[in-house]
Design an enzyme around this catalytic site. Structure first.
Site, PDB file in Angstrom:
ATOM      1  N   ASN A 171     -24.453  65.680  85.230  1.00 50.77           N
ATOM      2  CA  ASN A 171     -24.325  67.813  84.507  1.00 50.77           C
ATOM      3  C   ASN A 171     -24.316  68.193  85.931  1.00 50.77           C
ATOM      4  OD1 ASN A 171     -25.058  70.305  83.692  1.00 50.77           O
ATOM      5  ND2 ASN A 171     -25.809  69.507  81.482  1.00 50.77           N
TER       6      ASN A 171
ATOM      7  N   HIS B 173     -26.506  73.359  86.388  1.00 48.53           N
ATOM      8  CA  HIS B 173     -27.099  74.686  86.859  1.00 48.53           C
ATOM      9  C   HIS B 173     -26.243  74.892  88.478  1.00 48.53           C
ATOM     10  CE1 HIS B 173     -28.937  75.035  83.811  1.00 48.53           C
ATOM     11  NE2 HIS B 173     -29.163  73.586  83.217  1.00 48.53           N
TER      12      HIS B 173
ATOM     13  N   HIS C 120     -21.646  71.999  80.481  1.00 51.64           N
ATOM     14  CA  HIS C 120     -21.386  72.891  79.580  1.00 51.64           C
ATOM     15  C   HIS C 120     -20.489  74.459  79.427  1.00 51.64           C
ATOM     16  CE1 HIS C 120     -24.367  73.461  76.529  1.00 51.64           C
ATOM     17  NE2 HIS C 120     -23.159  74.414  75.788  1.00 51.64           N
TER      18      HIS C 120
ATOM     19  N   ARG D 160     -20.306  77.393  78.198  1.00 51.71           N
ATOM     20  CA  ARG D 160     -21.294  78.408  76.760  1.00 51.71           C
ATOM     21  C   ARG D 160     -20.241  78.847  76.497  1.00 51.71           C
ATOM     22  NH1 ARG D 160     -27.466  76.615  76.780  1.00 51.71           N
ATOM     23  NH2 ARG D 160     -27.126  78.367  75.072  1.00 51.71           N
TER      24      ARG D 160
ATOM     25  N   ARG E 166     -22.567  81.726  81.110  1.00 49.02           N
ATOM     26  CA  ARG E 166     -23.777  81.580  81.724  1.00 49.02           C
ATOM     27  C   ARG E 166     -23.976  81.219  83.313  1.00 49.02           C
ATOM     28  NH1 ARG E 166     -28.767  79.727  78.349  1.00 49.02           N
ATOM     29  NH2 ARG E 166     -28.069  81.459  76.884  1.00 49.02           N
TER      30      ARG E 166
ATOM     31  N   GLU F  18     -18.628  69.514  77.445  1.00 48.43           N
ATOM     32  CA  GLU F  18     -19.867  70.055  76.003  1.00 48.43           C
ATOM     33  C   GLU F  18     -20.097  71.377  75.603  1.00 48.43           C
ATOM     34  OE1 GLU F  18     -24.210  70.832  77.281  1.00 48.43           O
ATOM     35  OE2 GLU F  18     -24.117  68.204  78.176  1.00 48.43           O
TER      36      GLU F  18
ATOM     37  N   THR G  89     -30.233  73.907  76.166  1.00 46.99           N
ATOM     38  CA  THR G  89     -30.474  72.932  74.553  1.00 46.99           C
ATOM     39  C   THR G  89     -31.545  72.951  73.742  1.00 46.99           C
ATOM     40  OG1 THR G  89     -28.004  72.539  75.125  1.00 46.99           O
ATOM     41  CG2 THR G  89     -28.127  72.119  73.165  1.00 46.99           C
TER      42      THR G  89
ATOM     43  N   GLU H 153     -25.181  61.412  71.713  1.00 49.90           N
ATOM     44  CA  GLU H 153     -26.203  61.375  72.125  1.00 49.90           C
ATOM     45  C   GLU H 153     -27.175  61.756  71.949  1.00 49.90           C
ATOM     46  OE1 GLU H 153     -24.496  63.307  75.682  1.00 49.90           O
ATOM     47  OE2 GLU H 153     -26.786  63.758  76.811  1.00 49.90           O
TER      48      GLU H 153
ATOM     49  N   HIS I 189     -31.831  65.075  78.950  1.00 53.63           N
ATOM     50  CA  HIS I 189     -32.001  65.859  78.342  1.00 53.63           C
ATOM     51  C   HIS I 189     -33.304  66.061  78.871  1.00 53.63           C
ATOM     52  CE1 HIS I 189     -33.311  70.281  77.202  1.00 53.63           C
ATOM     53  NE2 HIS I 189     -31.836  70.342  77.182  1.00 53.63           N
TER      54      HIS I 189
HETATM   55  N1  PXP Z   1     -27.230  66.468  77.645  1.00 53.55           N
HETATM   56  C1  PXP Z   1     -26.988  67.108  76.486  1.00 53.55           C
HETATM   57  C2  PXP Z   1     -26.062  67.170  75.497  1.00 53.55           C
HETATM   58  C3  PXP Z   1     -27.343  68.898  77.125  1.00 53.55           C
HETATM   59  O1  PXP Z   1     -26.821  69.477  76.940  1.00 53.55           O
HETATM   60  C4  PXP Z   1     -27.992  68.584  78.280  1.00 53.55           C
HETATM   61  C5  PXP Z   1     -28.011  70.264  79.055  1.00 53.55           C
HETATM   62  O2  PXP Z   1     -27.209  70.905  79.346  1.00 53.55           O
HETATM   63  C6  PXP Z   1     -28.699  67.706  79.275  1.00 53.55           C
HETATM   64  C7  PXP Z   1     -27.666  66.546  78.601  1.00 53.55           C
HETATM   65  C8  PXP Z   1     -28.967  67.803  80.647  1.00 53.55           C
HETATM   66  O3  PXP Z   1     -30.005  67.328  80.424  1.00 53.55           O
HETATM   67  P1  PXP Z   1     -30.971  68.549  82.102  1.00 53.55           P
HETATM   68  O4  PXP Z   1     -30.162  69.507  82.449  1.00 53.55           O
HETATM   69  O5  PXP Z   1     -32.170  68.968  81.272  1.00 53.55           O
HETATM   70  O6  PXP Z   1     -30.779  66.819  82.701  1.00 53.55           O
END
Ligand code: PXP
Length: 247
Positions: free
Chosen positions: A10, A13, A46, A48, A52, A73, A104, A154, A197
């Protein structure tokens, strides 16, 4: 040996960091291409509602440039539905979204929203997207996921990760037991099982070891760790820990 587990990286960030200054770097698309080269099996982003981090142009560029599948996402809103139907990403992961949250926080409430989600998912599935629902480890929610036509669930590992980080060992063990039970339960319902997550080098192994879990989606920790060891090395180390856990 369990099937090879996919690692979805992901890159949200990287965009958070870019947006902190309002300029063009660091570029999340460059990070995504680097993640692919380092062994990511897919890229997650994602979009949003408040944009952001990831922006519309990032998603368009990812669709054009990635060689691995994009896991898009999004919240279950009509705006996002239209974007997904236009772009047709490989996967659409529907997540709950609150403006005031910093990430999330919980799983999607599927059981109480079944008819709306059924209507929301059907056109996406018809367009060829694999639709995934991000849910807490809760059998009631998983049964609802199967009923509304999701191909994938998930499992939210945020509570497990938080307990682990705070040293609440018993609570982390209990949550892991719930995730373990629910991974098997979802598999019995013919749902493909993903998890994610809050996963880190320290807590990933027990989740990676679950035989039904076909994919992990990991972001914040990998992007943070990239500051210290570089993105490619962080991804390679996560890959190694996942493979070791599946032995
Ligand atoms: N899976 C989903 C559905 C999420 O919303 C997120 C966070 O955006 C993640 C995985 C990844 O989480 P993390 O950034 O904490 O590794």
């Amino acid at each position: 040996m369990a099937m090879k587990q996919r690692l979805g990286v992901n890159i949200d960030h990287v965009a958070t960091l870019r947006n902190a200054r309002g300029g063009a770097y660091p570029d999340p698309v460059r990070a995504a291409l680097m993640a692919e080269a380092a062994g990511a099996d897919g890229i997650t982003a994602h979009l949003r509602e408040d944009r952001r981090h990831i922006r519309d142009a990032d998603i368009e560029a990812l669709m054009a440039e990635l060689t691995t599948p994009l896991n898009f996402e999004m919240a279950a809103t009509s705006e996002m539905h239209a974007i997904a139907l236009r772009l047709k990403p490989h996967a659409v992961c529907i997540v709950p979204e609150k403006r005031e949250e910093c990430t999330t926080e919980g799983g999607l409430e599927v059981a109480a929203d079944q008819s709306r989600l059924t209507d929301f998912i059907a056109p996406l599935a018809q367009a060829g997207c694999r639709v995934s629902l991000f849910v807490a480890a809760d059998e009631r929610q998983l049964e609802a996921c199967a009923r509304v036509g999701a191909a994938v669930v998930e499992l939210h590992t945020g509570a497990y990760s938080d307990f682990h980080a705070e040293g609440h060992t018993q609570a982390a063990t209990d949550e892991l037991a719930r995730i373990t039970r629910c991974a098997a339960f979802a598999d019995d319902l013919d749902l493909e099982v993903h998890a994610g997550h809050g996963l880190t080098f320290d807590n990933v192994a027990p989740i990676a070891a679950l035989p039904q879990v076909a994919e992990l989606n990991i972001g914040h920790f990998l992007i943070g760790e990239a500051v210290f060891m570089g993105l490619a090395s962080a991804i390679a180390e996560m890959r190694r820990l996942m493979d070791d856990a599946r032995g």
